[in-house]
Design an enzyme around this catalytic site. Structure first.
Site, PDB file in Angstrom:
ATOM      1  N   HIS A  12       0.840  -1.206   0.000  1.00 38.46           N
ATOM      2  CA  HIS A  12       0.000   0.000   0.000  1.00 38.46           C
ATOM      3  C   HIS A  12       0.874   1.254   0.000  1.00 38.46           C
ATOM      4  CE1 HIS A  12       0.853   0.983   4.214  1.00 38.46           C
ATOM      5  NE2 HIS A  12       0.645  -0.294   4.504  1.00 38.46           N
ATOM      6  N   GLU A  15      -2.252  -6.509   8.081  1.00 40.54           N
ATOM      7  CA  GLU A  15      -0.943  -6.420   8.733  1.00 40.54           C
ATOM      8  C   GLU A  15      -0.978  -7.259  10.000  1.00 40.54           C
ATOM      9  OE1 GLU A  15       2.163  -6.394   9.030  1.00 40.54           O
ATOM     10  OE2 GLU A  15       2.546  -4.351   8.311  1.00 40.54           O
TER      11      GLU A  15
END
Length: 180
Positions: free
Chosen positions: A9, A81
């Protein structure tokens, strides 16, 4: 076989403040928005059948800015994550030294990198069953990418951490993996 191209990202407001977000659902910074838009040109003519992304805002927004209107985008929480538990949204100077120690031991009130690996392995099995012969893009975070290195490139966790592109500031527009 499934061809996977992994994209990280864009830069977040936490990244700019040297904070490790974990499961804190932080957004992209102005730079991160620019990076995600620019990625569209950097990947040129690459064609994907589907994009899977973490369900956290920073990955969803990155995926949309790069791929929306071109290919289906599927948010998936297995690509999140690592959950740093009590250490979500804490300074990177505190969290990063803990990461390599939390391969099998969980972060307090969080998870371990092995937990992330198990989530990613489950996703890979699903991709193998449903996307054989396809080209898949993934937009996610550090921990899932390191898990891919362990699962698909036969690296140890020690090697994955040591060779992580982030340590050398060696970003590139996509990393290639294959599921056979």
């Amino acid at each position: 076989m499934v061809k996977i191209t992994y994209f990280v990202h864009g830069t977040t407001t936490d990244n700019e403040k040297e904070i490790s977000s974990g499961w804190n659902d932080v957004g992209l910074s102005d730079l991160g928005v620019q990076q995600s838009i620019a990625l569209k040109d950097q990947i040129g003519g690459q064609k994907f059948d589907v994009v899977f992304c973490s369900d956290l805002k920073r990955a969803v927004d990155s995926a949309k800015l790069t791929f929306e209107g071109l290919v289906p985008i599927i948010p998936d929480n297995r690509l999140r994550e690592c959950n740093y538990g009590k250490f979500n949204a804490q300074p990177s100077a505190v969290v990063e030294p803990m990461q390599e120690k939390c391969v099998t031991e969980r972060f307090p009130e969080g998870e371990s990198y092995e937990d992330v690996k198990n989530r990613v392995a489950d996703l890979l099995e699903s991709l193998k069953q449903n996307y054989g012969g396809k080209s898949v893009a993934i937009v996610a975070h550090k921990a899932p990418q390191l898990a891919l290195d362990v699962l698909l490139k036969n690296k140890t966790w020690g090697q994955a951490f040591a060779e992580d592109w982030r340590k050398k500031k060696a970003w590139q527009p996509g990393w290639l993996y294959e599921i056979n």
